[in-house]
Design an enzyme around this catalytic site. Structure first.
Site, short mmCIF file in Angstrom:
data_model
loop_
_atom_site.label_atom_id
_atom_site.label_comp_id
_atom_site.label_asym_id
_atom_site.label_seq_id
_atom_site.Cartn_x
_atom_site.Cartn_y
_atom_site.Cartn_z
N ASP A 1 -17.76 36.39 -0.18
CA ASP A 1 -19.16 36.01 -0.42
C ASP A 1 -20.19 37.09 -0.11
O ASP A 1 -19.96 38.01 0.66
CB ASP A 1 -19.52 34.73 0.35
CG ASP A 1 -19.24 34.80 1.84
OD1 ASP A 1 -18.43 35.65 2.27
OD2 ASP A 1 -19.83 34.00 2.59
N GLU B 1 -17.58 32.96 4.15
CA GLU B 1 -17.54 33.40 5.55
C GLU B 1 -18.92 33.32 6.17
O GLU B 1 -19.08 32.97 7.34
CB GLU B 1 -16.98 34.83 5.64
CG GLU B 1 -16.74 35.32 7.07
CD GLU B 1 -18.00 35.78 7.79
OE1 GLU B 1 -18.10 35.57 9.02
OE2 GLU B 1 -18.91 36.32 7.15
ZN LIG Z 1 -22.10 38.88 7.37
ZN LIG Z 2 -19.25 40.04 7.02
#
Ligand SMILES: [Zn+2]
Ligand SMILES: [Zn+2]
Length: 443
Positions: free
Chosen positions: A97, A164
């Site tokens: 991401d 994440e």
């Molecule tokens: Zn980050």
């Molecule tokens: Zn990262």
């Protein structure tokens, strides 16, 4: 027949003790492809849990290299398996991401992408954390490992983890059966690029790497009214103000000096107009710690102070304290950190393997560790070496991850990432799973 068997044993014995170092030629052979992927990913970033094109690109590359690829694991997650005889199972993870940040690097391949966030707002999108570099690196590594199956044996498990940045993707992959539908790894590996080191170097450390992170939302209830008549109200803004200052005494007065702890009030939200005292005020906190007992102490102190300040301010209702998000510390198995330093030094040069310090950032990689996967998480230098030296000399800081100016020095950072990952994987993918587990003190 007997002699052949003996020779085979001698051969296998040699394989176990002598690791084939990553050569510059091997990295050169895959670099241009990995670099092209980096530029493409950087220019086309996607927000957390929406990494559809990104996952498709990663899956396609890995499939064409001969990996057995499964998509849509825990949302957009990708799992790629390459089996190469008996031996340990080693997982290498990359995130997929990007972030809602407007890129201001001025690079020719800078992102101009806008997307709708989950609240429906139009936001700019940028790979401001370097996950694009991690993906390019894993694809370069995947190619080298697929082309040099005589240098390792066991099962290589590459995963592309979504979301994440919202600390949700690792959990989603696990809930979707990551370690049931696919082999549970004997060891997990991940890296993260940052400007903490010059490009060309890696940072290695044992024990805690990333902190426990706790997000707490506090709602203070007052009694609104006219700004000109405070005596008819209970002002939640004043209570919020004293609460914020008192919260800052937790680390300075209550936590033992020398322990790592952070209490930050990242937002205060109250009121709409200057002459109206609002009914309530909201505070958003992030708390960072390494030790579980310090974490417990701080969370208890936050609750105590928030309640006491509300009471002191005459609030008629107890404040609401919501612990709405948390992640545990990322812990490097000391035996792994010790074991892998040598191979990294052999691959990159002794001078390019630095001591990495623990940082108070957080990472949902910790969810994999919680599942009982001993891990090695290391830092990858991203800073342009001259800029790094100048900043150090001047006592200033280069843009950190998540900055609109974050721009890793791709060559050599990407080369170094690939060489380091291959060195680590080749070291771990030797011998048997039992031997590996025993060597790191596991069951
Ligand atoms: Zn980050
Ligand atoms: Zn990262």
């Amino acid at each position: 027949m007997k002699l052949a068997k003996l020779l085979l044993l001698v051969f296998l014995g040699t394989c176990v003790s002598a690791q084939v170092p990553t050569s510059g030629k091997e990295v050169d052979a895959v670099y241009s492809d990995a670099h092209a992927l980096y530029l493409d990913l950087h220019e086309h970033p996607e927000l957390s849990a929406h990494e559809n094109q990104t996952a498709t690109k990663l899956a396609g590359r890995l499939r064409s290299l001969g990996y057995d690829v499964t998509e849509h694991v825990g949302g957009t997650g990708v799992v790629a398996i390459l089996k190469n005889g008996p031996g340990p199972t080693i997982m290498l993870r990359t995130e997929l991401d990007a972030l809602p940040v407007e890129e201001k690097t001025g690079l020719p391949y800078a992102s101009k992408v806008h997307a709708k966030d989950d609240a429906g707002h139009d936001v700019p999108v940028m790979h401001a954390c370097g996950h694009d570099l991690h993906m390019a690196s894993i694809v370069g590594t995947a190619a080298i490992m697929a082309h040099s199956k005589d240098t390792w044996h066991g099962t290589l498990m590459l995963i592309g983890q979504p979301a994440e940045e919202t600390i949700s993707g690792a959990k989603k992959m696990l809930e979707d059966g990551l370690f049931q539908r696919f082999p549970k790894p004997d060891v997990g590996v991940a890296l993260h690029v940052s400007n903490a080191f010059p490009a060309g170097k890696v940072g290695v450390g044992s024990g805690d790497r990333y902190a426990n992170a706790d997000s707490v939302r506090v709602t203070i209830y007052g009694k609104g009214g006219h700004g000109s008549a405070p005596h008819t109200t209970i002002d939640p803004i004043v209570i919020a103000a004293t609460t914020i200052l008192s919260l800052q005494t937790i680390v300075s007065r209550e936590v033992k000096p020398g322990e790592t702890a952070v209490v930050t009030v990242g937002y205060v939200s109250a009121g709409l107009k200057n002459n109206i005292i609002p009914d309530q005020a909201e505070l958003g906190l992030t708390i960072r710690t390494f030790k579980p007992e310090i974490r417990k102490q701080i969370l208890a102190a936050v609750a105590r102070i928030v309640k006491a300040e509300a009471e002191a301010g005459g609030a008629t209702r107890e404040p609401l304290i919501e612990h709405y998000e948390s992640t545990d510390a990322v812990y490097n198995e000391p035996a792994l950190a010790q074991r892998l330093r040598g191979p990294l030094e052999a691959a990159l040069g002794k001078e390019n393997v630095m001591d990495g310090e623990p940082i108070t950032g957080s990472e949902d990689y910790s969810y994999f560790i919680e599942q009982g996967v001993p891990s090695f998480y290391f830092g990858l230098g991203g800073a342009e070496p001259r800029a790094y030296a100048q900043a150090k000399e001047a006592g200033t800081h280069l843009p950190s991850n998540h900055s609109s100016l974050f721009a890793p020095d791709v060559d050599p950072a990407l080369r170094t990432g690939i060489a380091a990952e291959v060195a680590v994987l080749r070291n771990l993918l030797q011998g048997s799973a039992e031997e590996l587990r025993k060597s790191i003190g596991g069951k």
